[in-house]
Each structure stands twice: as C-alpha cells, then as structure tokens.
Design an enzyme around this catalytic site. Structure first.
Site, PDB file in Angstrom:
ATOM      1  N   GLU A  84       0.765  -1.227   0.053  1.00 55.75           N
ATOM      2  CA  GLU A  84      -0.019   0.052  -0.109  1.00 55.75           C
ATOM      3  C   GLU A  84       0.929   1.264  -0.184  1.00 55.75           C
ATOM      4  O   GLU A  84       1.660   1.301   0.767  1.00 55.75           O
ATOM      5  CB  GLU A  84      -1.073   0.190   1.158  1.00 55.75           C
ATOM      6  N   LYS A 280      -7.617  -1.401  11.283  1.00 56.92           N
ATOM      7  CA  LYS A 280      -7.027  -1.921   9.956  1.00 56.92           C
ATOM      8  C   LYS A 280      -5.644  -0.894   9.613  1.00 56.92           C
ATOM      9  O   LYS A 280      -4.650  -1.529   9.255  1.00 56.92           O
ATOM     10  CB  LYS A 280      -7.843  -1.748   8.780  1.00 56.92           C
ATOM     11  N   ASP A 296       4.145 -14.824  10.977  1.00 59.03           N
ATOM     12  CA  ASP A 296       2.956 -15.239  10.493  1.00 59.03           C
ATOM     13  C   ASP A 296       1.812 -14.189  10.562  1.00 59.03           C
ATOM     14  O   ASP A 296       1.134 -13.831  11.686  1.00 59.03           O
ATOM     15  CB  ASP A 296       2.650 -16.433  11.097  1.00 59.03           C
ATOM     16  N   HIS A 393      -2.682  10.472   0.790  1.00 58.09           N
ATOM     17  CA  HIS A 393      -2.959   9.109   0.297  1.00 58.09           C
ATOM     18  C   HIS A 393      -2.720   9.413  -1.289  1.00 58.09           C
ATOM     19  O   HIS A 393      -1.785   8.348  -1.940  1.00 58.09           O
ATOM     20  CB  HIS A 393      -4.250   8.514   0.677  1.00 58.09           C
TER      21      HIS A 393
HETATM   22  C1  MEV Z   1      -5.788   2.989   5.149  1.00 63.62           C
HETATM   23  O1  MEV Z   1      -5.153   1.785   4.749  1.00 63.62           O
HETATM   24  C2  MEV Z   1      -5.900   3.075   6.456  1.00 63.62           C
HETATM   25  C3  MEV Z   1      -6.915   4.118   7.009  1.00 63.62           C
HETATM   26  O2  MEV Z   1      -8.151   3.965   6.773  1.00 63.62           O
HETATM   27  C4  MEV Z   1      -6.850   3.911   8.554  1.00 63.62           C
HETATM   28  C5  MEV Z   1      -7.656   5.030   9.192  1.00 63.62           C
HETATM   29  O3  MEV Z   1      -8.791   5.569   8.794  1.00 63.62           O
HETATM   30  O4  MEV Z   1      -7.402   5.166  10.624  1.00 63.62           O
HETATM   31  C6  MEV Z   1      -6.215   5.360   6.701  1.00 63.62           C
END
Ligand code: MEV
Length: 451
Positions: A84, A280, A296, A393
């Site tokens: 990513e 995530k 792992d 991003h």
């Molecule tokens: C993107 O991989 C992860 C985010 O969505 C995490 C978040 O929203 O805290 C930017």
C-alpha cells in the site's frame, strides 16, 4: 477446466507448461514472464521454491524502510514489506514527529502462549475427573521432558496446565489448557508437539486409573492445537507529549488538536464500523514489520481482532487521553512473534531485516511491531482530523496511476510537479497526462484498480 492428479510431483518447468497450455492458451510469453521473476542465482531460487509446495515463481512485494524511530531511547531504521503506497511514508512521518518529542516507549505486559487438548469425556461426575487429572498432572511435565528440555535451558517451557470444564456449552467437552513460554520462537511446532504428547498421556492414564469407574475410562481427543489467541502475550507502545507541543500548523492549537484526536479515538472505541478501519490502519504498520521479519501475519491479524472484541464488542486497539496538560496515546496489542525458527534464518530478506534491526529477540520485535502500529495509527488520525486522508494518500498513489498509464520519467516528473498545488484524482491524472501527450481525453475514464 482440466484437473490433474500428481501435480506436485511434476518439475517446476512441467508445472508451468501444464498451466500455460491449460489456462493461458499456450502463450509462450506467459512462460517467459513467470521465469523472469525467478532469482538469477539457482541456489537462491531453490530456497524460495522449497518454502511452499507447487512454487512456480516469486511474488514481489516492496521492502521499504522507515528511519528515525526512537524506541525506548534507541534509534531504529525499520524494515516494512507492504504494497500500500502511503504506509511507509506515514510511518516515517510519525517517527519524525515523535523523534522531537522523546520517541516511543514500550513495555511487555505479559509473555505467554496457549494451547489446548480438546476432548470429550462422557462421565457424569466432573469432580472425579478433576481428581484423576490432579493425580496425573506431574506426568504431563515429566513425560514431555524430551521435548521441553532445550526450551527449559533457554528459560522457557510449560508454565501451567489446567483442566477446563466446558460442559455448560457442549455436552462432555473438556480441555487441557496449557500455557507456555516459547522464548524467542513463535512456538507453534513446540506447543503442538507437546499437546499431542499430552493427548497420549491422557488416553493412556485414563485407561489405567483406579480413580474412575470402567464406564468413565473412555475419552475422545478431538484435537490438539495451539491457540493463535494470545491475550497474555501483550505489548504496550506509547507516546506522550505536553499538549502545547501537539499544535498542528497555524489552524489548530495543541489543545484543539489533542482534543479532536482523542475524540477520533473515542469514536473508534465505541463504533465498530470505525474501529474496523481504525484497527486496519494499525495493522498496516504491524503487518508490514511482521512480514518483513518472516512472521505469521495471519496469526497476528486473527489474534489482534479477537483481542479487539474481548469485551463483547469490537473496539479500537489504541487509546488516548489528555491528563494534567499532557497528551498520551497508546496501543495494547497481543503479538506472538518469533525471531528464531520458521523462515527467520532462511529467507535472505528476513535475515537482512533482522540485521537492520540489530538482531532483536522476540520481546524486542513485539515492541518494534507495536510501535509501528501505533505510529501508523497516529499518522492516519492526524491526517483524518486535520487535512483529511486523501491529500497524502493520493499523493502517494499518484505514482501508481502514472505507472499504470505507462508515463515516461519526464512525464512523471512534470505531472508530480503539477499536482503539488492541485488535488490528485485518477481522472485529473488521466486528463493532464492526455493533454501533455496531445491525445484525446477519454469521455469515460475507467478507474479500474484505482480505488
Ligand atoms: C488505510 O489503509 C488506513 C486508514 O483508513 C486507517 C484509518 O482510517 O484510520 C487510513
């Protein structure tokens, strides 16, 4: 499509031939393509071939580094394997932010692994089973000494064994629940071997005992397996700073930023939809270290999310507060990692990662992975509560879009420059790219693969 028996016995070349003739219309370019990802050194390639069954080629992931991480006073340049685009940049940004504010602090809160023998016993007096279990408990230790002695020499081994009555949930269901210290190994093979030995001991002893009636001497061992849920293999990573040091540009005072940040964390503590995305983001950081160090990541993921649900509701793994003028932000995460065993001493890039990290032990690696998770979450929340996530991003994603458009180096340079003061989007990139090439801008811009 055809099926095949004995595929695993074919040579690598024959496997490729079979795939290409059956699924790729005999495309010779596909053969060359797969081979182009083979390591030029035959011995290195053989090593990768033998990690799994049916290897036909390698699958590359970027291996990046995030420098300037200060953890408990020591500086690290941290290896991260991830696809990513914005993750390494976000980690590095966070590392720099906290470098000026004392760095990250960590603590191992507990260090235990768990495994179970799941079995069915249909006797009707659990107390008698307990008495029998107590009478043979020592044997679980002594009869597994041949497996545990090396681990004991390293300071680990079996920590505890108990009988757990689960009959309220499933008729006849009991467990031998054992806890282990597996030192610097993740411990799956060690634990599973011991559990299988426990099951033999249990079946043998129950058949022989005088403490149970004949009709109670039957036991069905359903399975013996470690648990990837290790809530007592827990690490805390933390940052602290006086609130006034948290100011964000000209628009937000430290107090305003810290309050908004804490509110964002609070939302992830109470709202599972947000908690999932929030966690995530944490796992973006944790997994990239876990992968780079040959651990792992599926086990780590499964465990983290079970832990996040331990109150009965899925919640944020991080927490934040403002107390006596100080902003505090921390992550508690169970991480069962190994620095020996598995592919740690085999995979050349993993070996490089360990060297880069100064050959950490398992506890150190838990701390490092947790810090990167916290750093990642800090960067994400910092963007979310200020400029929004898309600015950074999409800036990172721009290169992916340009690569997909097969832009030349010169075009990339010019377009990246253009987007310094324009908002990046897939369609805006296609538009400027087409204009630059003097070709017509498509009426419908297909954003496939460009989320
Ligand atoms: C993107 O991989 C992860 C985010 O969505 C995490 C978040 O929203 O805290 C930017």
């Amino acid at each position: 499509m055809p099926v095949i028996k004995g595929f695993s016995k074919l040579s690598k070349e024959a496997k490729i031939e079979w795939i290409v003739s059956n699924y790729m219309e005999n495309d010779t370019e596909a053969v060359e393509f797969l081979k182009s990802y083979w390591h030029p050194d035959t011995a290195s390639q053989k090593l990768h071939d033998e990690f799994i069954e049916n290897t036909i080629t390698n699958f590359y992931l970027p291996f990046g580094v995030a420098p300037n991480f200060k953890i408990d006073g020591k500086n690290y340049c941290i290896p991260m394997a991830i696809e990513e685009s914005s993750v390494v940049a976000a980690a590095a940004k966070s590392a720099n932010f906290w470098l000026d504010r004392g760095g990250f602090h960590t603590e191992i809160l507990s260090f235990e692994k768990i495994g179970h023998v799941h079995f069915i016993w249909e006797g009707d007096d659990t107390e008698r089973l307990k008495t029998f279990f107590d009478s043979i408990e020592d044997k679980f230790y002594t009869h597994t000494n041949h497996i545990t002695k090396n681990m004991q020499l390293r300071g680990g081994g079996i920590l505890d064994i108990e009988l757990v009555d689960k009959t309220a949930e499933e008729k006849g269901y009991y467990q031998i629940k054992a806890t282990f210290d597996t030192c610097d190994s993740m411990g799956a093979n060690f634990i599973n071997s011991i559990l299988e030995e426990f099951s033999k001991i249990l079946r043998h002893e129950i058949a022989e005992t005088a403490l149970l009636e004949d009709y109670e001497k039957e036991v069905q061992v359903v399975m013996c397996i470690l648990s990837n849920y290790t809530p007592n293999c827990l690490v805390r990573a933390e940052v602290r700073a006086p609130v006034e040091k948290m100011a964000e540009g000209e628009d937000m005072s430290g107090q305003q930023f810290a309050e908004k940040f804490c509110r964002a964390v609070r939302i992830a503590e109470i709202e599972p939809y947000r908690a999932t995305t929030h966690n995530k983001g944490i796992m973006n950081g944790v997994d990239s270290v876990v992968i780079a160090t040959g651990n792992d990541f599926r086990a780590v993921e499964a465990c983290a999310h079970t832990y996040a649900s331990r109150t009965g509701k899925y919640r944020s793994l991080t927490h934040a507060e403002i107390k006596d003028g100080e902003f505090r932000f921390w992550l508690d995460i169970p991480l069962s990692l190994g620095t020996v065993g598995g592919i740690t001493s085999l995979h050349p890039m993993v070996k490089f990662a360990y060297k880069l990290l100064g050959n950490p032990d398992a506890r150190d690696l838990m701390k490092i992975a947790a810090v990167v998770g916290l750093a990642q979450n800090f960067s994400a929340l910092r963007s979310l509560v200020t400029s929004g996530i898309q600015k950074g991003h999409m800036k990172m994603h721009l290169l992916n879009i340009l690569n997909q458009l097969e832009a030349t180096e010169e075009e990339k340079k010019a377009i990246i420059h253009y987007f310094k003061d324009h908002i990046v989007s897939y369609s805006a990139t296609v538009e400027i790219f087409c204009k630059m090439r003097g070709i017509e801008v498509p009426k419908v811009i297909n954003t496939k693969n460009n989320s």
